[in-house]
Design a protein around this motif. Structure first.
Motif, short mmCIF file in Angstrom:
data_model
loop_
_atom_site.label_atom_id
_atom_site.label_comp_id
_atom_site.label_asym_id
_atom_site.label_seq_id
_atom_site.Cartn_x
_atom_site.Cartn_y
_atom_site.Cartn_z
N ASP A 53 0.84 -1.19 0.00
CA ASP A 53 0.00 0.00 0.00
C ASP A 53 0.88 1.24 0.00
N PRO A 54 0.53 2.26 -0.80
CA PRO A 54 1.36 3.48 -0.83
C PRO A 54 1.35 4.25 0.48
N ARG A 55 0.36 4.01 1.32
CA ARG A 55 0.30 4.68 2.62
C ARG A 55 0.92 3.78 3.69
N ASN A 56 1.52 4.40 4.69
CA ASN A 56 2.02 3.63 5.82
C ASN A 56 0.84 3.37 6.76
N ARG A 57 0.32 2.18 6.69
CA ARG A 57 -0.89 1.85 7.44
C ARG A 57 -0.61 1.43 8.87
N LEU A 58 0.66 1.31 9.22
CA LEU A 58 0.99 0.83 10.57
C LEU A 58 1.77 1.86 11.38
N ASP A 59 1.93 3.07 10.84
CA ASP A 59 2.63 4.09 11.61
C ASP A 59 1.77 4.48 12.82
N GLY A 60 2.43 4.77 13.93
CA GLY A 60 1.67 5.10 15.15
C GLY A 60 0.74 3.97 15.53
N PHE A 61 1.27 2.76 15.52
CA PHE A 61 0.44 1.56 15.67
C PHE A 61 -0.40 1.61 16.94
N ALA A 62 0.22 2.00 18.05
CA ALA A 62 -0.51 2.01 19.33
C ALA A 62 -1.71 2.97 19.27
N SER A 63 -1.49 4.17 18.72
CA SER A 63 -2.59 5.13 18.65
C SER A 63 -3.66 4.66 17.67
N ARG A 64 -3.25 3.98 16.61
CA ARG A 64 -4.23 3.42 15.68
C ARG A 64 -5.13 2.40 16.40
N VAL A 65 -4.53 1.54 17.19
CA VAL A 65 -5.32 0.54 17.90
C VAL A 65 -6.25 1.20 18.91
N VAL A 66 -5.73 2.19 19.63
CA VAL A 66 -6.56 2.89 20.62
C VAL A 66 -7.75 3.55 19.94
N ASN A 67 -7.50 4.23 18.82
CA ASN A 67 -8.59 4.88 18.10
C ASN A 67 -9.59 3.87 17.54
N ALA A 68 -9.07 2.73 17.07
CA ALA A 68 -9.96 1.70 16.56
C ALA A 68 -10.84 1.14 17.68
N VAL A 69 -10.25 0.96 18.85
CA VAL A 69 -11.04 0.49 20.00
C VAL A 69 -12.14 1.50 20.32
N ARG A 70 -11.80 2.78 20.27
CA ARG A 70 -12.81 3.81 20.55
C ARG A 70 -13.92 3.80 19.52
N ILE A 71 -13.55 3.75 18.24
CA ILE A 71 -14.55 3.81 17.17
C ILE A 71 -15.43 2.56 17.17
N VAL A 72 -14.79 1.39 17.26
CA VAL A 72 -15.54 0.14 17.23
C VAL A 72 -16.32 -0.05 18.53
N GLY A 73 -15.67 0.26 19.66
CA GLY A 73 -16.33 0.07 20.94
C GLY A 73 -17.54 0.96 21.15
N SER A 74 -17.47 2.18 20.63
CA SER A 74 -18.59 3.11 20.79
C SER A 74 -19.68 2.89 19.74
N ASN A 75 -19.36 2.15 18.68
CA ASN A 75 -20.30 1.94 17.58
C ASN A 75 -20.76 3.25 16.95
N GLU A 76 -19.90 4.27 16.99
CA GLU A 76 -20.31 5.60 16.54
C GLU A 76 -20.72 5.62 15.08
#
Length: 706
Positions: A53-76
């Motif tokens: 992928d031309p984008r770095n999809r794993l940069d800031g991995f910890a913050s990505r996971v935290v944000n994913a937990v927030r988005i998925v967990g809240s079902n926003e």
């Protein structure tokens, strides 16, 4: 039964299940887990066969996971536009997770903690709290699944059904429902058979189930007989489900979270750049898609939210964004089975995706905005559009536009010397920004320069700048088409030529900020020009520029849409408006490239209010706005559609707003929207009902009234 362990309350785990049956259960559990692990491994291995992928999809991995937990967990994202669906998914997801956590806690206590310590933590107050929480979330789980079944089988919500609807969709919801109900049935039978558990009142669903069973004639002796049968049925169904997860729709429980974590915040508004390697292919095979695009396919839950908001589908064009993603996924399965041998996209129907389907896309990003699992439709769609361009299968009208831009520098095919002729009727001379320093370098754009209706808008805006005492200038015949939409229909290298020409021109001018009339120009200059590594192409003799750096990567040059610039002028009092100059009742249409692409919703509204007009919002406004139909090259193509997106939007303005037929003016802030809605007024029969005006025209009328 509830027994006393060290004076604390707990219950027997394998009641009526003997040592042999218990051993068989553990054996089957290991088998199910191994099948699950192998399936997940196969999926991950398949992604590695996709392109990087031309984008770095794993940069800031910890913050990505935290944000994913927030988005998925809240079902926003599930709650967006759909309260019922949001509640339903929240009940199912959190019910499932808590039941899974509860099972894991019991497993840890029974198979690790007890053998190591000779004690149990699954006792006393912890046990009672555990029982209460699992009953509560188990009930929510069943209620959520009941809501899903009601929507699917009773209401028959049309967006849930399509060509990819299959038995796996029914199996998924029914297996989960039977697991939830079966768990309470096992609990209720166990409570009938174990008299000491009658005191376990915290298990309120279990107590209720046991009461019903006893009322139906179940005795403790009968419970002891049937308990192993029901227990095995429930356990085998659970183990089969675990083993099935990686091979069908349940995999979205994993892939969706991964997709959210790997999302690109700029997706859509910034398209991936084409590599300088001319041997690179775009979509000749399924493995030309990146690993993230393959993950997108697996993350799709068939929910149809993208389909429900797609203006192309609503207008009868042959595009359903969900079906395109699932068609690609289905073809990938064919290829993996050794049966796939079709072009990905072509004109004529012998391909996975027909060219007309992709030509129908308006690049409005409504599908991406609505998707609860962050599928980046536009990345895959643009890849296929680029393949169409490579193959020469582009719509004939669009091909003419390409020729106009290559030969004349604009989409109208007009001589560049006429680019500033729109200003001939102004009472003042425009500054040439190539020769004199200015505050605003104004990129006027193609439609305001060459389209008669939009020339009036350009003149209105010029007068506003002049009235406010702003130092501004234009590029005259050095201004060319910005490239936004030719890029979205697949012509990347023509876009690169235009971008290189403009940044090279900008470098020779002295100015403080760039102001764009068109949201399409604004988006591409603000977000996409800085992404280009011009050094990769500067030495290419086909590229008409020598600029060999990256431009504006730190945002040191501010790029504004004109409504943002003029809102500042109004706030500073430089137009002398008091807010009571006009008394029209109006509605405002959010352009996709200004709103969804760049989150600018308030500046145009503040300007409308500054004129004194009463603003009556359409039901679909801001991020929910409905596309005019002109994006993604749609303004250059002819479609057999009913109704046209512009006609549907005008109907909404006159029939669905609070002011209804009292709306006098339909206000836009985009030249393409102006063109599409003026056409929609004629074809839809609204010429006598409503007037289409630009925000700039309202403002200059208010200023001149003052």
């Amino acid at each position: 039964m509830i027994v006393q362990t060290g004076g604390e309350i707990t219950r027997e785990t394998f009641w009526q299940i003997g040592p042999l049956a218990k051993g068989m259960f553990y054996f089957l559990s290991v088998v199910a887990l191994l099948v699950f692990i192998y399936g997940v491994y196969e999926r991950l291995a398949r992604y590695t066969e996709g392109e990087p992928d031309p984008r770095n999809r794993l940069d800031g991995f910890a913050s990505r996971v935290v944000n994913a937990v927030r988005i998925v967990g809240s079902n926003e994202k599930q709650f967006n536009r759909d309260l019922y669906g949001g509640l339903m998914h929240t009940f199912v997801m959190w019910g499932f997770l808590v039941l899974l956590i509860g099972t894991t806690i019991l497993f840890v206590d029974m198979d690790f903690y007890r053998p190591l310590t000779g004690e149990s933590f699954w006792v006393g107050d912890f046990y009672l709290a555990y029982a209460l929480v699992l009953d509560a979330f188990g009930l929510l789980f069943v209620v959520g699944l009941g809501m899903a079944m009601y929507r699917r089988y009773v209401v028959r919500n049309e967006r849930l059904f399509g060509p990819h609807t299959s038995i796996e969709d029914d199996a998924f919801v029914w297996v989960l429902f039977l697991l939830g109900v079966g768990g309470f049935l096992v609990q209720g039978i166990g409570m009938v058979g174990q008299e000491a558990r009658a005191a376990e009142t915290v298990s309120f669903v279990g107590v209720f189930t046991a009461t019903l069973l006893e009322a139906g004639g179940l005795t403790p002796a009968g419970a002891a007989v049937i308990y192993p049968i029901v227990w095995w049925h429930h356990s085998i169904l659970a183990l089969v489900f675990v083993a099935w997860i990686p091979y069908a729709k349940p995999f979205h429980m994993l892939s969706s979270f991964a997709n959210v974590a790997a999302r690109d915040e700029k997706a859509g508004r910034v398209l991936p750049n084409v590599p300088a390697d001319l041997d690179a292919t775009n979509a000749e095979s399924i493995d030309d898609f990146t690993w993230k695009e393959l993950l997108d396919q697996d993350a799709c839950t068939k929910c149809g939210r993208c389909s429900a908001v797609c203006p192309a589908k609503a207008s009868g064009r042959p595009l359903d964004p969900r079906d395109v993603i699932l068609d690609l996924k289905g073809y990938r399965a064919e290829v993996d089975a050794g049966a796939g041998n079709k072009p990905i996209i072509a004109d004529g129907g012998a391909s996975v995706i027909d060219s007309e389907t992709m030509e129908s896309c308006m690049a409005c990003m409504a599908c991406m905005d609505a998707c609860p699992v962050e599928i980046e439709h536009l990345s895959s769609f643009t890849r296929m559009n680029r393949q169409l361009t490579d193959q020469g299968d582009v719509d004939a009208n669009v091909q003419d536009v390409f020729q106009n831009v290559m030969q004349k520098g604009n989409t109208f095919g007009e001589p560049q010397r006429k680019r500033a002729d729109w200003a001939d009727d102004l009472e003042f001379e425009l500054t040439d920004a190539r020769e004199e320093g200015v505050e605003y370098l104004w990129y006027v754009g193609d439609y305001p320069s060459f389209d008669d209706r939009n020339k009036r808008v350009a003149r209105s805006l010029a007068r506003l700048f002049d009235q406010a005492g702003v130092s501004f200038g234009i590029l005259f015949d050095d201004e060319r088409y910005d490239g936004n939409d030719v890029r979205r229909v697949g012509e990347e290298f023509l876009y690169l030529e235009l971008a290189g020409h403009h940044v090279e021109t900008f470098e020779d001018c002295v100015f403080e900020r760039i102001v764009c009339t068109d949201p399409h120009s604004y988006n591409t200059m603000k977000n996409e020009y800085p992404e280009v590594d011009f050094a990769e192409f500067a030495d290419d003799p086909m590229m008409p520029f020598e600029y060999d750096e990256r431009w504006n990567t730190e945002g040191e040059i501010e790029v504004l849409h004109w409504t943002q610039a003029v809102e500042n002028l109004v706030r500073e009092g430089r137009l002398g408006l008091s807010g009571d100059e006009l008394d029209y009742t109006v509605t405002y249409h959010d352009p996709c490239h200004l709103g969804r692409y760049n989150d600018e919703y308030e500046a145009p509204r503040e300007l409308v209010r500054a004129t004194g007009c009463e603003l009556s919002e359409m039901p679909r406004n801001r991020a929910d706005s409905f596309c005019c139909g002109g994006g993604g090259g749609g303004i250059w193509m002819e479609f057999d559609e009913e109704p046209k997106p512009s006609e549907e939007r005008l109907r909404e303005a006159l029939e669905d707003t609070a002011a209804g037929g009292g709306v006098e003016k339909f206000v836009v802030a985009c030249p393409m929207c102006m063109t599409m809605y003026e056409d929609g007024r004629k074809t839809g029969g609204y010429e006598d009902d409503i007037e289409v005006v630009d925000v700039a025209e309202l403002l200059i009328e208010a200023v001149e009234t003052k």
